[in-house]
Design a protein around this motif. Structure first.
Motif, PDB file in Angstrom:
ATOM      1  N   SER A 112       0.232  -3.986   2.263  1.00  0.00           N
ATOM      2  CA  SER A 112      -0.577  -2.769   2.388  1.00  0.00           C
ATOM      3  C   SER A 112      -2.046  -3.170   2.433  1.00  0.00           C
ATOM      4  CB  SER A 112      -0.341  -1.857   1.179  1.00  0.00           C
ATOM      5  OG  SER A 112       1.028  -1.571   1.056  1.00  0.00           O
ATOM      6  N   GLY A 132       2.776  -2.693   5.040  1.00  0.00           N
ATOM      7  CA  GLY A 132       3.423  -2.565   3.733  1.00  0.00           C
ATOM      8  C   GLY A 132       3.985  -1.173   3.512  1.00  0.00           C
ATOM      9  N   THR A 133       3.698  -0.620   2.338  1.00  0.00           N
ATOM     10  CA  THR A 133       4.167   0.742   2.045  1.00  0.00           C
ATOM     11  C   THR A 133       3.034   1.741   2.267  1.00  0.00           C
ATOM     12  OG1 THR A 133       3.567   0.475  -0.276  1.00  0.00           O
ATOM     13  CG2 THR A 133       5.820  -0.054   0.309  1.00  0.00           C
ATOM     14  N   HIS A 134       1.981   1.312   2.973  1.00  0.00           N
ATOM     15  CA  HIS A 134       0.772   2.125   3.100  1.00  0.00           C
ATOM     16  C   HIS A 134       0.854   3.180   4.200  1.00  0.00           C
ATOM     17  CE1 HIS A 134      -3.712   2.191   4.370  1.00  0.00           C
ATOM     18  NE2 HIS A 134      -3.517   3.103   3.451  1.00  0.00           N
ATOM     19  N   HIS A 136       1.829   4.174   8.624  1.00  0.00           N
ATOM     20  CA  HIS A 136       2.435   3.882   9.927  1.00  0.00           C
ATOM     21  C   HIS A 136       2.037   5.061  10.819  1.00  0.00           C
ATOM     22  CE1 HIS A 136       5.029   2.512  12.987  1.00  0.00           C
ATOM     23  NE2 HIS A 136       6.168   2.403  12.341  1.00  0.00           N
ATOM     24  N   ASP A 164      14.258   7.383   0.497  1.00  0.00           N
ATOM     25  CA  ASP A 164      13.440   6.384  -0.185  1.00  0.00           C
ATOM     26  C   ASP A 164      11.953   6.622   0.090  1.00  0.00           C
ATOM     27  OD1 ASP A 164      12.290   4.157  -1.276  1.00  0.00           O
ATOM     28  OD2 ASP A 164      13.431   2.701  -0.095  1.00  0.00           O
ATOM     29  N   HIS A 167       9.145   3.631  -1.058  1.00  0.00           N
ATOM     30  CA  HIS A 167       8.829   2.423  -0.286  1.00  0.00           C
ATOM     31  C   HIS A 167       8.454   2.721   1.160  1.00  0.00           C
ATOM     32  CE1 HIS A 167      11.601   1.009  -3.535  1.00  0.00           C
ATOM     33  NE2 HIS A 167      10.616   0.154  -3.670  1.00  0.00           N
ATOM     34  N   SER A 168       8.276   3.996   1.492  1.00  0.00           N
ATOM     35  CA  SER A 168       8.174   4.349   2.906  1.00  0.00           C
ATOM     36  C   SER A 168       6.760   4.676   3.375  1.00  0.00           C
ATOM     37  CB  SER A 168       9.098   5.532   3.210  1.00  0.00           C
ATOM     38  OG  SER A 168       8.939   5.919   4.547  1.00  0.00           O
ATOM     39  N   ARG A 169       6.246   3.800   4.258  1.00  0.00           N
ATOM     40  CA  ARG A 169       4.954   4.097   4.896  1.00  0.00           C
ATOM     41  C   ARG A 169       5.101   5.260   5.875  1.00  0.00           C
ATOM     42  NH1 ARG A 169       5.447  -1.915   7.128  1.00  0.00           N
ATOM     43  NH2 ARG A 169       7.047  -1.656   8.709  1.00  0.00           N
ATOM     44  N   ARG A 172       4.639   8.365   3.846  1.00  0.00           N
ATOM     45  CA  ARG A 172       3.228   8.526   3.470  1.00  0.00           C
ATOM     46  C   ARG A 172       2.400   9.085   4.617  1.00  0.00           C
ATOM     47  NH1 ARG A 172      -0.898   6.847  -0.028  1.00  0.00           N
ATOM     48  NH2 ARG A 172      -2.547   6.329   1.422  1.00  0.00           N
ATOM     49  N   GLN A 225      14.898   1.261   1.921  1.00  0.00           N
ATOM     50  CA  GLN A 225      14.147   0.048   2.285  1.00  0.00           C
ATOM     51  C   GLN A 225      14.466  -1.073   1.297  1.00  0.00           C
ATOM     52  OE1 GLN A 225      10.465   0.857   4.148  1.00  0.00           O
ATOM     53  NE2 GLN A 225      11.807   2.306   5.165  1.00  0.00           N
ATOM     54  N   ARG A 228      12.223  -3.947   0.252  1.00  0.00           N
ATOM     55  CA  ARG A 228      11.081  -3.687  -0.628  1.00  0.00           C
ATOM     56  C   ARG A 228      11.503  -3.418  -2.076  1.00  0.00           C
ATOM     57  NH1 ARG A 228       7.406  -3.554   3.190  1.00  0.00           N
ATOM     58  NH2 ARG A 228       7.714  -2.319   5.063  1.00  0.00           N
TER      59      ARG A 228
END
Ligand code: NCD
Length: 316
Positions: A112, A132-134, A136, A164, A167-169, A172, A225, A228
């Motif tokens: 991230s 990362g998990t930030h 997309h 999930d 852990h999911s960008r 987000r 994920q 992760r």
């Protein structure tokens, strides 16, 4: 057209007008992509480099196709997992590439914030293909376009994002985008896969799929994920499917005309029933892939136009 950013790093930095502009432009590219000659000269003479430090099938293919259809010279860098040492390595790679004068850099990275860091070091436009998990951002934009085309609008919809979330960008970026466009967002998943304090983001949280799906317009499923997870977040995949896997019965709690989405890659029989995923009466999963190419074409054109206004005369 008002596109302020030099880069596309996250939905966080876009306002509703910019989001709408990308989607409007992407609608035009859907038409181009459905025609016999899928070619435009919008990026001709420009160089696009794709750097994927993490595996990808559809996102990388989609960015490559998008660049080629716009006439760019597209190069895919093979970023071996072994060369991934973060920090210096990433910056060194960025500086090396920068010296070759690319115009667009498309980057996916497991950390991230890595793409933001890289964007500070180069002169060209950087597009975040997932960090990362930030964020997309192009995934959220293609999801938004799919929803807008299926539902005829992108506001005041009730949208469930399931699975999930932690852990999911994709989750987000979607929460940010759909929130900015004034939709009602429900997050559904086991408590262990829900970020703490998430309800402060103006979303409703459920740990029962049937209850959470009541009367929603859109059901967005997410992959578990596992790469992760460093511990037992779910008891077993069987148990997970039983409680949180989407099937016809659980979907019947949503609105009759609800659409089912999934960013891929899908684990059939874990988060979604395989037959439902293929059911064209509900599933728009293939449309999402189609919209992905158009959205990436639109985003790259708008970024280049913001940097070289002269190029903007040459549109489709
Ligand atoms: C997603 C990703 O990589 O973030 N996939 C994608 O880009 N289509 C989601 C995932 O890996 O589950």
């Amino acid at each position: 057209m008002t596109f302020r950013s030099r880069h596309l790093l996250g939905i966080e930095y876009l306002n509703p007008d910019e989001i709408t502009s990308i989607l409007d432009k992407a609608d035009q590219y859907v038409e181009l992509n459905r025609s016999n000659i899928k070619h435009s000269e919008v990026l001709s003479g420009l160089t696009q480099i794709n750097m994927f430090f993490e595996n990808s099938t559809r996102t990388q293919a989609s960015f490559e196709l998008a660049g080629k259809r716009l006439g760019a010279d597209v190069m895919n860098m093979a970023m071996e997992a072994s060369s991934l040492k973060k920090g210096e390595t990433l910056i060194d790679t960025a500086l090396t590439l920068n010296a070759m004068h690319p115009d667009l850099l498309v980057v996916r990275h497991p950390n991230s914030g890595a793409v933001n860091l890289l964007a500070e070091k180069v002169n060209c436009a950087v597009l975040n293909a997932g960090d990362g998990t930030h964020e997309h951002p192009t995934q959220a934009l293609l999801d938004a376009l799919t929803i807008r085309r299926a539902k005829g609008r992108l506001h005041r919809l009730s949208i469930a994002i399931c699975g999930d979330i932690l852990h999911s960008r994709v989750a987000r970026s979607n929460i940010l985008l759909l929130g900015k466009m004034e939709n009602r967002i429900r997050l559904i998943g086991p408590k262990t896969l829900m970020p703490t304090g998430i309800s402060d983001f103006g979303v409703e949280v459920f740990d029962d799929l049937r209850e959470g799906l009541k009367d929603v317009d859109v059901v967005m499923m997410l992959r578990l994920q596992k790469e992760r997870m460093d511990g037992g977040f779910v008891p077993s995949e069987r148990e997970y499917y039983h409680r949180f896997g989407l099937d016809k019965n659980k979907l019947s709690y949503a609105k009759k005309d609800a659409i089912v989405m999934h960013p891929g890659p899908m684990n059939r029989g874990v988060e979604i029933d395989g037959t439902l995923a293929d059911d064209i009466n509900h599933s728009v999963i293939q449309e999402q892939v189609e919209m992905g190419v158009a959205v990436r074409m639109a985003a790259m054109e708008l970024l280049i136009n913001a940097r070289h206004p002269k190029k903007s005369a040459d549109t489709i």
